[in-house]
Structures are given as C-alpha cells and as structure tokens.
Design a protein around this motif. Structure first.
Motif, PDB file in Angstrom:
ATOM      1  N   ASP A   3       0.832  -1.212   0.000  1.00  0.00           N
ATOM      2  CA  ASP A   3       0.000   0.000   0.000  1.00  0.00           C
ATOM      3  C   ASP A   3       0.859   1.251   0.000  1.00  0.00           C
ATOM      4  OD1 ASP A   3      -2.592   1.214   0.195  1.00  0.00           O
ATOM      5  OD2 ASP A   3      -1.975   1.838   2.206  1.00  0.00           O
ATOM      6  N   VAL A  18      -8.681  18.788 -16.086  1.00  0.00           N
ATOM      7  CA  VAL A  18      -9.152  19.051 -17.446  1.00  0.00           C
ATOM      8  C   VAL A  18      -8.448  20.290 -18.020  1.00  0.00           C
ATOM      9  CG1 VAL A  18     -11.175  19.660 -18.815  1.00  0.00           C
ATOM     10  CG2 VAL A  18     -11.370  18.010 -16.969  1.00  0.00           C
TER      11      VAL A  18
ATOM     12  N   ALA B   2      -2.349   6.044   3.636  1.00  0.00           N
ATOM     13  CA  ALA B   2      -3.331   5.559   2.654  1.00  0.00           C
ATOM     14  C   ALA B   2      -4.202   6.719   2.175  1.00  0.00           C
ATOM     15  CB  ALA B   2      -4.199   4.483   3.297  1.00  0.00           C
ATOM     16  N   LEU B   3      -4.677   6.578   0.921  1.00  0.00           N
ATOM     17  CA  LEU B   3      -5.522   7.647   0.390  1.00  0.00           C
ATOM     18  C   LEU B   3      -6.964   7.416   0.832  1.00  0.00           C
ATOM     19  CD1 LEU B   3      -4.235   7.989  -3.253  1.00  0.00           C
ATOM     20  CD2 LEU B   3      -3.610   9.323  -1.262  1.00  0.00           C
ATOM     21  N   ILE B   9      -7.185  13.768  -5.175  1.00  0.00           N
ATOM     22  CA  ILE B   9      -6.962  13.053  -6.446  1.00  0.00           C
ATOM     23  C   ILE B   9      -8.271  12.438  -6.960  1.00  0.00           C
ATOM     24  CG2 ILE B   9      -5.935  10.918  -7.354  1.00  0.00           C
ATOM     25  CD1 ILE B   9      -3.375  11.679  -5.958  1.00  0.00           C
ATOM     26  N   ARG B  12     -10.446  15.128  -8.461  1.00  0.00           N
ATOM     27  CA  ARG B  12      -9.970  15.519  -9.793  1.00  0.00           C
ATOM     28  C   ARG B  12     -10.384  14.505 -10.842  1.00  0.00           C
ATOM     29  NH1 ARG B  12      -4.189  18.252 -10.668  1.00  0.00           N
ATOM     30  NH2 ARG B  12      -4.154  19.671  -8.917  1.00  0.00           N
ATOM     31  N   ARG B  13     -10.202  13.226 -10.499  1.00  0.00           N
ATOM     32  CA  ARG B  13     -10.564  12.176 -11.465  1.00  0.00           C
ATOM     33  C   ARG B  13     -12.047  12.206 -11.766  1.00  0.00           C
ATOM     34  NH1 ARG B  13      -6.987   7.168  -9.239  1.00  0.00           N
ATOM     35  NH2 ARG B  13      -4.990   7.959  -9.975  1.00  0.00           N
ATOM     36  N   GLY B  15     -14.048  14.801 -11.644  1.00  0.00           N
ATOM     37  CA  GLY B  15     -14.317  15.942 -12.508  1.00  0.00           C
ATOM     38  C   GLY B  15     -13.926  15.643 -13.948  1.00  0.00           C
ATOM     39  N   ARG B  16     -12.770  15.002 -14.098  1.00  0.00           N
ATOM     40  CA  ARG B  16     -12.276  14.673 -15.442  1.00  0.00           C
ATOM     41  C   ARG B  16     -13.210  13.674 -16.127  1.00  0.00           C
ATOM     42  NH1 ARG B  16      -6.347  12.895 -14.807  1.00  0.00           N
ATOM     43  NH2 ARG B  16      -7.238  10.830 -14.897  1.00  0.00           N
ATOM     44  N   VAL B  19     -16.258  15.344 -17.496  1.00  0.00           N
ATOM     45  CA  VAL B  19     -15.975  16.089 -18.734  1.00  0.00           C
ATOM     46  C   VAL B  19     -15.878  15.125 -19.918  1.00  0.00           C
ATOM     47  CG1 VAL B  19     -14.275  17.531 -19.934  1.00  0.00           C
ATOM     48  CG2 VAL B  19     -14.879  18.027 -17.566  1.00  0.00           C
ATOM     49  N   PHE B  27     -20.183  14.460 -28.819  1.00  0.00           N
ATOM     50  CA  PHE B  27     -19.685  13.848 -30.060  1.00  0.00           C
ATOM     51  C   PHE B  27     -20.790  13.030 -30.732  1.00  0.00           C
ATOM     52  CE2 PHE B  27     -16.946  10.541 -32.200  1.00  0.00           C
ATOM     53  CZ  PHE B  27     -16.448  11.396 -33.164  1.00  0.00           C
ATOM     54  N   LEU B  30     -23.281  15.331 -32.245  1.00  0.00           N
ATOM     55  CA  LEU B  30     -22.722  15.938 -33.465  1.00  0.00           C
ATOM     56  C   LEU B  30     -22.839  14.977 -34.649  1.00  0.00           C
ATOM     57  CD1 LEU B  30     -21.177  18.503 -34.445  1.00  0.00           C
ATOM     58  CD2 LEU B  30     -19.082  17.228 -34.067  1.00  0.00           C
ATOM     59  N   ILE B  31     -22.460  13.723 -34.420  1.00  0.00           N
ATOM     60  CA  ILE B  31     -22.546  12.713 -35.491  1.00  0.00           C
ATOM     61  C   ILE B  31     -24.003  12.583 -35.965  1.00  0.00           C
ATOM     62  CG2 ILE B  31     -22.301  10.248 -36.014  1.00  0.00           C
ATOM     63  CD1 ILE B  31     -19.589  11.069 -35.592  1.00  0.00           C
ATOM     64  N   ALA B  33     -26.429  14.818 -35.713  1.00  0.00           N
ATOM     65  CA  ALA B  33     -26.867  16.043 -36.411  1.00  0.00           C
ATOM     66  C   ALA B  33     -26.306  16.086 -37.833  1.00  0.00           C
ATOM     67  CB  ALA B  33     -26.418  17.268 -35.619  1.00  0.00           C
ATOM     68  N   VAL B  34     -25.029  15.767 -37.989  1.00  0.00           N
ATOM     69  CA  VAL B  34     -24.417  15.798 -39.326  1.00  0.00           C
ATOM     70  C   VAL B  34     -25.075  14.754 -40.227  1.00  0.00           C
ATOM     71  CG1 VAL B  34     -22.297  15.363 -40.621  1.00  0.00           C
ATOM     72  CG2 VAL B  34     -22.213  16.756 -38.563  1.00  0.00           C
ATOM     73  N   VAL B  37     -28.364  16.061 -41.454  1.00  0.00           N
ATOM     74  CA  VAL B  37     -28.183  17.100 -42.480  1.00  0.00           C
ATOM     75  C   VAL B  37     -27.790  16.469 -43.803  1.00  0.00           C
ATOM     76  CG1 VAL B  37     -26.731  19.051 -43.173  1.00  0.00           C
ATOM     77  CG2 VAL B  37     -27.593  18.923 -40.846  1.00  0.00           C
ATOM     78  N   LYS B  38     -26.849  15.531 -43.753  1.00  0.00           N
ATOM     79  CA  LYS B  38     -26.380  14.914 -45.005  1.00  0.00           C
ATOM     80  C   LYS B  38     -27.500  14.136 -45.675  1.00  0.00           C
ATOM     81  CE  LYS B  38     -21.500  15.062 -44.598  1.00  0.00           C
ATOM     82  NZ  LYS B  38     -20.535  15.081 -45.670  1.00  0.00           N
TER      83      LYS B  38
END
Lengths: 319, 64
Positions: A3, A18, B2-3, B9, B12-13, B15-16, B19, B27, B30-31, B33-34, B37-38
């Motif tokens: 650990d 980010v 120990a954490l 940390i 942060r993870r 939050g990441r 996102v 994405f 977007l695919i 929508a495109v 349109v096409k």
C-alpha cells in the motif's frame, strides 16, 4: 505491491485536471485558427449547411490543438528553460510527456478522420498535412535548425482558411491562396517584433531565432521587408471575388499602420529600443494581432453583405 | 499514508470523468446532427432493395 509503494507512486505521478489538458491544445492559437478557418469557409462561393460548418471548423480546431500538444511534447526540454513557456503543463509537472504525445496523436487521427467524413477528403488531407508540417517540419526540424524557422513554420498557421475554403469548394483557388499568403507573410514581422526583445531565452536554449543568429539590425531590416511584401498581398484580396470596398478600406488603413510601425522599428537601434523598454516593438506586436483580425473580419463582413444581396457591381475583380 | 475516499486526487478524477462523459455525448449528438443534415440534403441514398427506381430505367426518347 504494498500500500505504501502504491501511494508513493500516486504522489509522484501528476494527476492532471481538465484545464491542464486544455492548456496543451494552445487555446489562444486555436482561437485564431477558428476565426480564419471559419472565414475561409464562410466566404467561399459554395454555401455550407451551418451544422456541417460547425462540425468541420471543430475538426480543424481540434487538429490545430493536437499539433499544439505534439509541439509541447517535443519542446518540453526547452520550454522548461524559458520564462514565457516554463509554466506550460509538461515543464510545470502537471502532465507527463507521454500523456501529451498520446493526446496529440489521438486527436490528430480523430480530427482528420472526422473532417473526411463531415467535409471531404481534400480538406482532410490538407489538415493532415498541416499537423505534419507544424509538428514535424517546424517543431522537430526547422525550429532548432535555421533562423528562417518562423518564416517556413508560419505556413502551418496559414493553412486554416485554405482548409475552410476546401471544405466548401473541395479545392484550391486564387482566393484561398491569397488568404494563405496573407497569414504566411504576416507571421514573420508579427513574431520578430516580439522576438527582437525577448531573445535571451532563445539564446540560452540554443534556438536560432533571427535576432539571436543575425542580430538586431538584420531583424529590423527583415521586419520592414516582410511588412512591405505583405501589403500588396493584403490589397490583392480586395480585388478577388471575396473582396470589396469595405475590405479594401480596412486593408489600406491597417497596412498603412503596420508599415508605419515597421518603419519606426527599422529607424531604431538596439540601444534606443532598450532605453525605452522596447515600447515601439511591443506596440507594433500588439497592433499586428489586430491587423490579422481586422482583415479576416472585413472579409467576413463582405461575405455577409454579398449574401444579403448588397454588393457593388462596379467593384473591379482582377484576380 | 493511505488515500482516503475523498482525497483530492479522487475529486480531480471524478471531474475529469464527467468532462469525458460530456464530450462523448456531445460527439454522439454531433454525429447524429451531421447525419441528419447529409441525409436531408439530398445526398444519393436511393434504396437498392425492393424499391422501384425511376433513375435506373433506360432513357427513352420523347415521342410526339
């Protein structure tokens, strides 16, 4: 693995947020890329659906960001030594070089592939070449090899409007070549106006910027020469299908101001410049940013007027 | 040391990860929508199975 060893590994490995990844994409460069690519696409004679336009400009911006991340990965060693760049995510220890490389490569592939799907193969090929040019030709090769690094490397920043145009038309024409030439010729005087008084950093890390290798006088001469050569390129765009009287007026005004600034820089020497803390050089550098924005916004305005049916029929189109 | 569950940390993870989730959803949108349109823009998307296609018939001269 105990650990204790796991927790010490965690403590030594950066845990990027980010924002750190976002900084890797060079957001300020991306904003210029978005503007010029969007104008290139918008002024093209073939209309593009707004959603396709949004998707393709996003691809171009992500491609530019990817090449920024690759540049930061490659230049991490010299970035750590220079005041302007030492707080970038890799030298600051927030992101590992491996992470930056992975992000740069994956976003490069993704942006090119998606541009091929959303736009066309030609524009995707141009984007792939731009990323290659910036990451490999400029960052890995020319930047540390020749004092003309900025001149040739500037081509990478000049491609976005050409890619935008290619998304709409599927090809290249005199208008997109002139938009490319405008940014290409603008980059050296814009950058040298700053580099002329921030050259200690480049000197220390061994990057052969023009002021470092050829000296102050030659750099001032080059700034004037490139600004003189830039003016006809900028004015020529006024007499193409995407130009017009508003663009012409803006080009005359901003080129006169840029030329005046370059002339003022040329008349000074290193001693005068140091004495007033490079006041003129800094002013011209800041003005040159406005110069590029003004030209592209004027082109966009001309495009909007054409769409609205307000165009001067008597305006000469020579190119 | 120990954490703990609420170590910075982990925050942060978390939050990441949110996102990344947001980007993936954007994405996909977007695919979609495109694609819409096409398809709506009249790109050549004729059905080839069990469909009568006038464009596939031989060209006939107009008679008076």
């Amino acid at each position: 693995m105990t650990d204790t060893s796991w927790t010490s590994d965690v403590a030594q490995t950066p845990e990027p947020g980010v924002r750190d990844y976002y900084e890797l994409l060079k957001p300020r460069v991306m904003s210029l890329v978005i503007l010029t690519a969007a104008v290139g696409l918008f002024v093209a004679p073939v209309p593009v659906h707004p959603i396709i336009a949004f998707a393709t400009i996003l691809c171009i911006a992500v491609g530019a960001g990817a090449s920024g991340a690759l540049n930061m990965w490659w230049d991490a060693d010299i970035d750590a030594e220079m005041g302007r760049t030492k707080n970038r995510p890799i030298p600051a220890g927030k992101v590992t070089g491996q992470d930056a490389l992975a992000l740069g490569l994956s976003l490069s592939v993704l942006s090119v592939a998606m541009l091929a799907v959303f736009g066309n193969l030609f524009s995707a090929g141009l984007l792939a070449f731009t990323i290659f040019f910036y990451a490999v030709i400029y960052s890995m090769w020319l930047k540390r090899a020749t004092p003309q690094n900025i001149v040739i490397g500037g081509a990478a920043g000049a491609f976005p409007p050409m890619i935008g145009w290619a998304v709409a038309t599927g090809g290249v024409s005199i208008e997109s070549v002139l938009m490319f030439a405008l940014i290409f010729m603008w980059t050296p005087p814009h950058f040298w106006a700053l580099a002329i008084f921030r050259n200690e950093d480049y000197e220390r890390v061994g990057v052969p910027m023009l002021p470092v290798v050829k000296g102050d006088r030659v750099t001032r001469n080059n700034i004037l020469v490139y600004t003189v050569l830039l003016a006809p390129v900028a004015l020529a765009l006024a007499f193409t299908q995407i130009g017009g009287p508003i663009y012409f007026a803006v080009a005359v005004l901003f080129n006169a101001r840029f030329l005046w600034g370059a002339w003022a820089i040329w008349r000074r020497d290193e001693a005068t410049s140091t004495a007033d803390k490079h006041k003129t050089e800094l002013r011209v550098f800041l003005q040159s940013i406005g110069y590029l924005f003004a030209h592209f916004l004027a082109l966009a305005l001309e495009g909007a007027l054409r769409m609205a049916g307000w165009q001067m029929d008597a305006w000469p189109i020579w190119f | 040391m120990a954490l703990g569950q609420n170590h910075e940390i982990h925050e942060r993870r978390k939050g990441r990860n949110y996102v990344v989730l947001g980007l993936l959803i954007a994405f996909a949108v977007l695919i979609f929508a495109v694609t819409m349109v096409k398809m709506g823009n009249g790109h050549m998307m004729e059905g080839f199975d069990h469909t009568f296609r006038a464009s596939a018939l031989p060209v006939t001269e107009a008679t008076e």
